[in-house]
Design a protein around this motif. Structure first.
Motif, PDB file in Angstrom:
ATOM      1  N   GLU A  64       0.384 -12.068  -1.916  1.00 39.80           N
ATOM      2  CA  GLU A  64      -0.074 -10.896  -2.668  1.00 39.80           C
ATOM      3  C   GLU A  64      -0.624  -9.819  -1.745  1.00 39.80           C
ATOM      4  O   GLU A  64      -0.457  -8.625  -2.013  1.00 39.80           O
ATOM      5  N   LYS A  65      -1.265 -10.225  -0.644  1.00 38.06           N
ATOM      6  CA  LYS A  65      -1.753  -9.246   0.334  1.00 38.06           C
ATOM      7  C   LYS A  65      -0.581  -8.512   0.982  1.00 38.06           C
ATOM      8  O   LYS A  65      -0.626  -7.292   1.169  1.00 38.06           O
ATOM      9  N   MET A  66       0.480  -9.257   1.311  1.00 32.56           N
ATOM     10  CA  MET A  66       1.655  -8.620   1.906  1.00 32.56           C
ATOM     11  C   MET A  66       2.327  -7.679   0.912  1.00 32.56           C
ATOM     12  O   MET A  66       2.829  -6.608   1.296  1.00 32.56           O
ATOM     13  N   GLN A  67       2.325  -8.039  -0.360  1.00 34.46           N
ATOM     14  CA  GLN A  67       2.887  -7.146  -1.375  1.00 34.46           C
ATOM     15  C   GLN A  67       2.073  -5.857  -1.485  1.00 34.46           C
ATOM     16  O   GLN A  67       2.634  -4.768  -1.641  1.00 34.46           O
ATOM     17  N   ILE A  68       0.759  -5.989  -1.392  1.00 31.25           N
ATOM     18  CA  ILE A  68      -0.104  -4.803  -1.412  1.00 31.25           C
ATOM     19  C   ILE A  68       0.212  -3.907  -0.219  1.00 31.25           C
ATOM     20  O   ILE A  68       0.301  -2.677  -0.337  1.00 31.25           O
ATOM     21  N   ASP A  69       0.395  -4.527   0.962  1.00 29.16           N
ATOM     22  CA  ASP A  69       0.730  -3.761   2.165  1.00 29.16           C
ATOM     23  C   ASP A  69       2.054  -3.022   2.006  1.00 29.16           C
ATOM     24  O   ASP A  69       2.195  -1.871   2.428  1.00 29.16           O
ATOM     25  N   ILE A  70       3.034  -3.684   1.416  1.00 35.09           N
ATOM     26  CA  ILE A  70       4.342  -3.050   1.199  1.00 35.09           C
ATOM     27  C   ILE A  70       4.203  -1.838   0.285  1.00 35.09           C
ATOM     28  O   ILE A  70       4.748  -0.758   0.556  1.00 35.09           O
ATOM     29  N   LYS A  71       3.457  -1.990  -0.805  1.00 37.62           N
ATOM     30  CA  LYS A  71       3.266  -0.867  -1.735  1.00 37.62           C
ATOM     31  C   LYS A  71       2.512   0.281  -1.062  1.00 37.62           C
ATOM     32  O   LYS A  71       2.826   1.459  -1.282  1.00 37.62           O
ATOM     33  N   LYS A  72       1.526  -0.057  -0.242  1.00 38.12           N
ATOM     34  CA  LYS A  72       0.787   0.980   0.485  1.00 38.12           C
ATOM     35  C   LYS A  72       1.728   1.758   1.395  1.00 38.12           C
ATOM     36  O   LYS A  72       1.665   2.991   1.474  1.00 38.12           O
ATOM     37  N   TYR A  73       2.598   1.033   2.080  1.00 34.02           N
ATOM     38  CA  TYR A  73       3.536   1.692   2.990  1.00 34.02           C
ATOM     39  C   TYR A  73       4.492   2.585   2.208  1.00 34.02           C
ATOM     40  O   TYR A  73       4.753   3.729   2.596  1.00 34.02           O
TER      41      TYR A  73
END
Length: 225
Positions: A69-78
């Motif tokens: 879920e943290k990696m998904q948040i990072d992807i959306k931020k990018y």
């Protein structure tokens, strides 16, 4: 954190196999893969690891889900910080050429990163209609797509159809899909492209991914009725 580690996202070729970069479509597909990993955890439950102690298994699963879920948040931020162009008021396919591309719709379908009704998505679809839709109603793959005389592609029209079905706009879905039907060949085969002048298949005829997309789109059309 994604903003302190720009090397987290590595360049790759786009789905058209034409340019290299950090592409929105690739990021959306990775986001979706993470979603499916979480679904696998839910299905497998305690059998997901080789630990003998159930408590340790559950802790490992919980930790993995948090990391995903943290990696998904990072992807959306990018995506939102790097690939939404405030000047164009829409998402773009990458940071380098900032072009409109039909594959941007992957954010909605099939990857479910965003809802079809979100403001930024609707802005992007409006820009796609302004830049990629041709006078015949067919859609190009991307801006300045000059491959084989700048013709629309059936796969692009069907991608628009899938978007409109997700949004519940059945009339627009029918319109974009009918272009594909009308431009099929003598034996109802779909080509790689459609010749805008003749409305006949252009270049490769009987292309696998055109027909695969047709089956996917037709199934969803039928379910929406």
């Amino acid at each position: 954190d994604v903003f302190n580690n720009e090397n987290k996202f590595k360049p790759s070729y786009d789905l058209w196999e034409m340019c290299e970069g950090v592409h929105l479509y690739s990021l959306a597909s990775i986001f979706s893969a993470f979603d499916n990993m979480k679904k696998i955890y839910a299905v497998l439950g305690k059998d997901v690891s080789n630990f003998e102690n159930n408590r340790l298994k559950e802790e490992k699963i919980s930790k993995s889900i948090i990391e995903i879920e943290k990696m998904q948040i990072d992807i959306k931020k990018y995506i939102d910080s790097k690939l939404y162009n405030e000047q164009k008021n829409c998402y773009v396919r990458n940071e380098v050429d900032k072009k409109m591309d039909i594959s941007i719709l992957g954010l909605v379908t099939p990857f479910n990163v965003y809802s079809p009704n979100e403001r930024k998505i609707k802005n992007t679809v409006e820009k796609i209609n302004l830049t990629l839709r041709t006078y015949t109603g067919g859609y190009l793959r991307f801006e300045q797509d000059h491959y084989m005389n700048t013709n629309p592609w059936p796969i692009a029209n069907m991608w628009m159809t899938l978007y409109y079905l997700e949004k519940g706009e059945k009339n627009k879905a029918k319109e974009t899909f009918e272009f594909v039907i009308k431009s099929s060949g003598k034996h109802d085969l779909l080509g790689e492209q459609v010749n805008n002048s003749t409305m006949k298949p252009n270049w490769v005829l009987g292309l696998g991914w055109s027909h695969a997309m047709f089956i996917i789109t037709l199934e969803k059309m039928l379910k929406s009725n």
